[in-house]
Scaffold this motif. Structure first.
Motif, PDB file in Angstrom:
ATOM      1  N   GLY A 292      11.049  28.472  54.411  1.00  0.00           N
ATOM      2  CA  GLY A 292       9.807  27.758  54.180  1.00  0.00           C
ATOM      3  C   GLY A 292       8.937  28.364  53.104  1.00  0.00           C
ATOM      4  N   THR A 293       9.455  29.348  52.368  1.00  0.00           N
ATOM      5  CA  THR A 293       8.678  29.915  51.265  1.00  0.00           C
ATOM      6  C   THR A 293       8.766  29.055  50.013  1.00  0.00           C
ATOM      7  OG1 THR A 293      10.548  31.345  50.657  1.00  0.00           O
ATOM      8  CG2 THR A 293       8.879  32.272  52.127  1.00  0.00           C
ATOM      9  N   LEU A 294       9.681  28.082  50.015  1.00  0.00           N
ATOM     10  CA  LEU A 294       9.754  27.075  48.960  1.00  0.00           C
ATOM     11  C   LEU A 294       9.618  25.692  49.591  1.00  0.00           C
ATOM     12  CD1 LEU A 294      12.771  28.171  46.685  1.00  0.00           C
ATOM     13  CD2 LEU A 294      10.323  28.321  46.129  1.00  0.00           C
ATOM     14  N   ASP A 295       8.908  24.801  48.894  1.00  0.00           N
ATOM     15  CA  ASP A 295       8.810  23.407  49.309  1.00  0.00           C
ATOM     16  C   ASP A 295       9.847  22.544  48.590  1.00  0.00           C
ATOM     17  OD1 ASP A 295       6.413  23.859  50.889  1.00  0.00           O
ATOM     18  OD2 ASP A 295       5.366  24.044  48.957  1.00  0.00           O
ATOM     19  N   ALA A 296      10.312  23.039  47.456  1.00  0.00           N
ATOM     20  CA  ALA A 296      11.234  22.271  46.628  1.00  0.00           C
ATOM     21  C   ALA A 296      11.992  23.233  45.724  1.00  0.00           C
ATOM     22  CB  ALA A 296      10.472  21.249  45.785  1.00  0.00           C
ATOM     23  N   ALA A 297      13.142  22.785  45.257  1.00  0.00           N
ATOM     24  CA  ALA A 297      13.942  23.621  44.369  1.00  0.00           C
ATOM     25  C   ALA A 297      14.850  22.747  43.534  1.00  0.00           C
ATOM     26  CB  ALA A 297      14.788  24.619  45.168  1.00  0.00           C
ATOM     27  N   GLU A 298      15.071  23.165  42.315  1.00  0.00           N
ATOM     28  CA  GLU A 298      16.112  22.537  41.509  1.00  0.00           C
ATOM     29  C   GLU A 298      17.044  23.637  41.039  1.00  0.00           C
ATOM     30  OE1 GLU A 298      16.814  22.868  38.048  1.00  0.00           O
ATOM     31  OE2 GLU A 298      15.266  24.407  37.845  1.00  0.00           O
ATOM     32  N   PHE A 299      18.310  23.288  40.904  1.00  0.00           N
ATOM     33  CA  PHE A 299      19.236  24.245  40.314  1.00  0.00           C
ATOM     34  C   PHE A 299      20.012  23.590  39.189  1.00  0.00           C
ATOM     35  CE2 PHE A 299      23.085  26.865  40.001  1.00  0.00           C
ATOM     36  CZ  PHE A 299      22.456  28.027  39.598  1.00  0.00           C
ATOM     37  N   VAL A 300      21.024  22.804  39.471  1.00  0.00           N
ATOM     38  CA  VAL A 300      21.771  22.136  38.402  1.00  0.00           C
ATOM     39  C   VAL A 300      21.915  20.655  38.721  1.00  0.00           C
ATOM     40  CG1 VAL A 300      23.945  22.011  37.131  1.00  0.00           C
ATOM     41  CG2 VAL A 300      22.984  24.235  37.711  1.00  0.00           C
ATOM     42  N   GLY A 301      22.861  20.354  39.622  1.00  0.00           N
ATOM     43  CA  GLY A 301      23.149  18.970  39.943  1.00  0.00           C
ATOM     44  C   GLY A 301      24.051  18.903  41.162  1.00  0.00           C
ATOM     45  N   PRO A 302      24.532  17.726  41.516  1.00  0.00           N
ATOM     46  CA  PRO A 302      25.245  17.542  42.783  1.00  0.00           C
ATOM     47  C   PRO A 302      26.414  18.489  43.014  1.00  0.00           C
ATOM     48  CG  PRO A 302      24.729  15.430  41.810  1.00  0.00           C
ATOM     49  CD  PRO A 302      24.339  16.462  40.782  1.00  0.00           C
ATOM     50  N   TYR A 303      27.222  18.755  41.998  1.00  0.00           N
ATOM     51  CA  TYR A 303      28.403  19.592  42.159  1.00  0.00           C
ATOM     52  C   TYR A 303      28.031  20.979  42.651  1.00  0.00           C
ATOM     53  CZ  TYR A 303      33.016  21.509  40.693  1.00  0.00           C
ATOM     54  OH  TYR A 303      34.258  22.095  40.638  1.00  0.00           O
ATOM     55  N   ASN A 304      27.054  21.596  42.002  1.00  0.00           N
ATOM     56  CA  ASN A 304      26.590  22.915  42.424  1.00  0.00           C
ATOM     57  C   ASN A 304      25.709  22.853  43.667  1.00  0.00           C
ATOM     58  OD1 ASN A 304      26.258  23.965  38.998  1.00  0.00           O
ATOM     59  ND2 ASN A 304      27.885  24.504  40.422  1.00  0.00           N
ATOM     60  N   ASP A 305      24.843  21.850  43.712  1.00  0.00           N
ATOM     61  CA  ASP A 305      23.854  21.789  44.795  1.00  0.00           C
ATOM     62  C   ASP A 305      24.491  21.532  46.146  1.00  0.00           C
ATOM     63  OD1 ASP A 305      22.120  22.164  42.711  1.00  0.00           O
ATOM     64  OD2 ASP A 305      21.143  20.208  42.856  1.00  0.00           O
ATOM     65  N   LEU A 306      25.574  20.751  46.172  1.00  0.00           N
ATOM     66  CA  LEU A 306      26.300  20.535  47.418  1.00  0.00           C
ATOM     67  C   LEU A 306      26.830  21.858  47.957  1.00  0.00           C
ATOM     68  CD1 LEU A 306      27.633  18.703  49.565  1.00  0.00           C
ATOM     69  CD2 LEU A 306      29.543  18.390  47.967  1.00  0.00           C
ATOM     70  N   ALA A 307      27.400  22.667  47.064  1.00  0.00           N
ATOM     71  CA  ALA A 307      27.934  23.967  47.471  1.00  0.00           C
ATOM     72  C   ALA A 307      26.836  24.902  47.958  1.00  0.00           C
ATOM     73  CB  ALA A 307      28.689  24.610  46.306  1.00  0.00           C
ATOM     74  N   LEU A 308      25.657  24.817  47.372  1.00  0.00           N
ATOM     75  CA  LEU A 308      24.546  25.684  47.764  1.00  0.00           C
ATOM     76  C   LEU A 308      23.885  25.241  49.063  1.00  0.00           C
ATOM     77  CD1 LEU A 308      22.980  26.286  44.237  1.00  0.00           C
ATOM     78  CD2 LEU A 308      24.048  28.013  45.685  1.00  0.00           C
ATOM     79  N   GLY A 309      24.141  24.006  49.479  1.00  0.00           N
ATOM     80  CA  GLY A 309      23.675  23.566  50.795  1.00  0.00           C
ATOM     81  C   GLY A 309      22.236  23.122  50.883  1.00  0.00           C
ATOM     82  N   PHE A 310      21.597  22.787  49.752  1.00  0.00           N
ATOM     83  CA  PHE A 310      20.189  22.405  49.791  1.00  0.00           C
ATOM     84  C   PHE A 310      19.936  21.182  50.669  1.00  0.00           C
ATOM     85  CE2 PHE A 310      20.001  24.145  45.194  1.00  0.00           C
ATOM     86  CZ  PHE A 310      19.934  25.437  45.666  1.00  0.00           C
ATOM     87  N   HIS A 311      20.933  20.306  50.786  1.00  0.00           N
ATOM     88  CA  HIS A 311      20.788  19.084  51.573  1.00  0.00           C
ATOM     89  C   HIS A 311      20.555  19.366  53.058  1.00  0.00           C
ATOM     90  CE1 HIS A 311      25.050  20.229  51.687  1.00  0.00           C
ATOM     91  NE2 HIS A 311      25.051  19.713  52.902  1.00  0.00           N
ATOM     92  N   GLN A 312      20.846  20.580  53.480  1.00  0.00           N
ATOM     93  CA  GLN A 312      20.600  20.934  54.873  1.00  0.00           C
ATOM     94  C   GLN A 312      19.100  21.106  55.165  1.00  0.00           C
ATOM     95  OE1 GLN A 312      23.128  24.180  56.282  1.00  0.00           O
ATOM     96  NE2 GLN A 312      24.527  23.802  54.585  1.00  0.00           N
TER      97      GLN A 312
END
Length: 361
Positions: free
Chosen positions: A204-224
């Motif tokens: 909860g120390t971040l409200d939002a984040a961007e990294f790259v796009g779906p390919y990387n972001d899926l692996a990083l698990g942000f959708h959880q």
């Protein structure tokens, strides 16, 4: 919550990996430190492919060992490891080092700026590389474009954005000039290495984040953690990664090995572009169908304010930056004004027509 496998595959660094570069019977071993997690799709794998190409093309005369973020140095310590001699190469993104020179951010991505095709044209054929060399000469290193993500996703947000009011005080992970634009819009901006973002969102120390796009972001698990996924990024329209090498070590190489390093970086740039383009849409489909992610567009009010903030930022850099940063900004703007005529006059009308008329079953 369950994390992806590559985070659980931490590997101890062999003692030989921390030794000084090996030179025996004309063979050399270099260490590449990266800003990416172990086995990270696209970018981390792309770094490994560059190392493998150099090793194979040189017949083992120059062998490159790759160390993921945290294995030898922290992810955001990669460039400093090359500067201080702890490693001979790093793989990351130039805008991570804007504290050393704001001019470096232009070689990753400029808000509302160049697409990846335009950026490559500027760097390779319109003087961009030469100014980049001037900036990095101050630190004893040499930079090469090494990967291309294309236009990125705008980011993951816990709550839907309805207008500028929703950005005020928003704790947002986003680096570079884009981070400065978001700060102008009212966000509280920070930068974190890829492997640190999920934990910050989860805590909860971040409200939002961007990294790259779906390919990387899926692996990083942000959708959880967050379900609102915004497209496209207006601050990272054609993001590039970089391969950095120690200039003194590079100059000691025979000319053929220098060329192998250059060509491996160029091949990596083009290969990552294809990898991301092939896998981003498939990953996005999985995020939507399997994980309930809501794909959204930024409200026009945010886009307009972002464009205004971007122009203000670039104008300020051109007027008040240090000499080299002003030089790179002037070169960037000059090339941008030429290159956009090609993109907007040829590519864009074609894409509009294709979207309107072409549908396959």
């Amino acid at each position: 919550m369950k994390r992806r496998q590559f985070f659980g595959a931490a590997t101890a660094v062999a003692a030989t990996g921390l030794a000084m570069p090996a030179i025996a019977q004309g063979n050399i071993t270099w260490r590449m430190v990266t800003t990416w997690p172990k086995n990270f799709p696209g970018l981390g794998v792309g770094a490994q492919k560059i190392a493998d190409r150099i090793t194979k093309a040189s017949g083992g005369r120059l062998t490159v060992q790759v160390f993921a973020a945290g294995e030898m140095v922290p992810g955001l310590g990669a460039l400093d490891a090359v500067i201080d001699g702890s490693a001979e190469m790093s793989h990351g993104a130039a805008y991570y080092w804007q504290n050393k020179s704001q001019g470096l951010s232009f070689y990753t991505g400029v808000p509302f700026g160049m697409t990846s095709r335009e950026l490559t044209a500027w760097v390779r054929y319109m003087g961009g590389q030469e100014i980049w060399d001037e900036i990095y000469d101050q630190f004893g290193v040499q930079g090469f474009l090494s990967g291309d993500t294309g236009t990125q996703a705008g980011g993951w947000f816990r709550k839907e954005l309805t207008g500028l009011g929703d950005i005020q005080g928003l704790r947002f992970r986003t680096p570079g000039l884009g981070g400065q634009v978001w700060a102008k819009l009212g966000a509280a901006v920070t930068n974190l290495a890829a492997g640190e973002i999920f934990a910050a969102l989860q805590a909860g120390t971040l409200d939002a984040a961007e990294f790259v796009g779906p390919y990387n972001d899926l692996a990083l698990g942000f959708h959880q953690i967050a379900k609102n996924y915004y497209f496209p990024s207006f601050v990272e329209p054609g993001l590039a990664t970089e391969l950095v090498v120690s200039k003194s070590k590079y100059s000691e190489l025979p000319e053929d090995l220098q060329e192998i390093v250059r060509m491996a970086a160029q091949a990596g740039y083009d290969d990552v572009a294809s990898d991301m383009y092939a896998n981003d849409p498939r990953a996005l489909a999985a995020l939507v169908s399997e994980h309930g992610v809501q794909v959204r567009r930024f409200p026009e009010e945010i886009l307009e304010a972002g464009a205004k903030a971007s122009m203000e930022l670039i104008s300020d850099i051109r007027a008040n930056g240090d000499a080299l940063t002003k030089k790179v900004a002037e070169s960037f703007v000059s090339a941008f004004n030429i290159l956009r005529t090609r993109t907007e006059g040829t590519d864009m009308p074609f894409l509009v027509a294709r979207e309107k008329y072409i549908k396959y079953e």
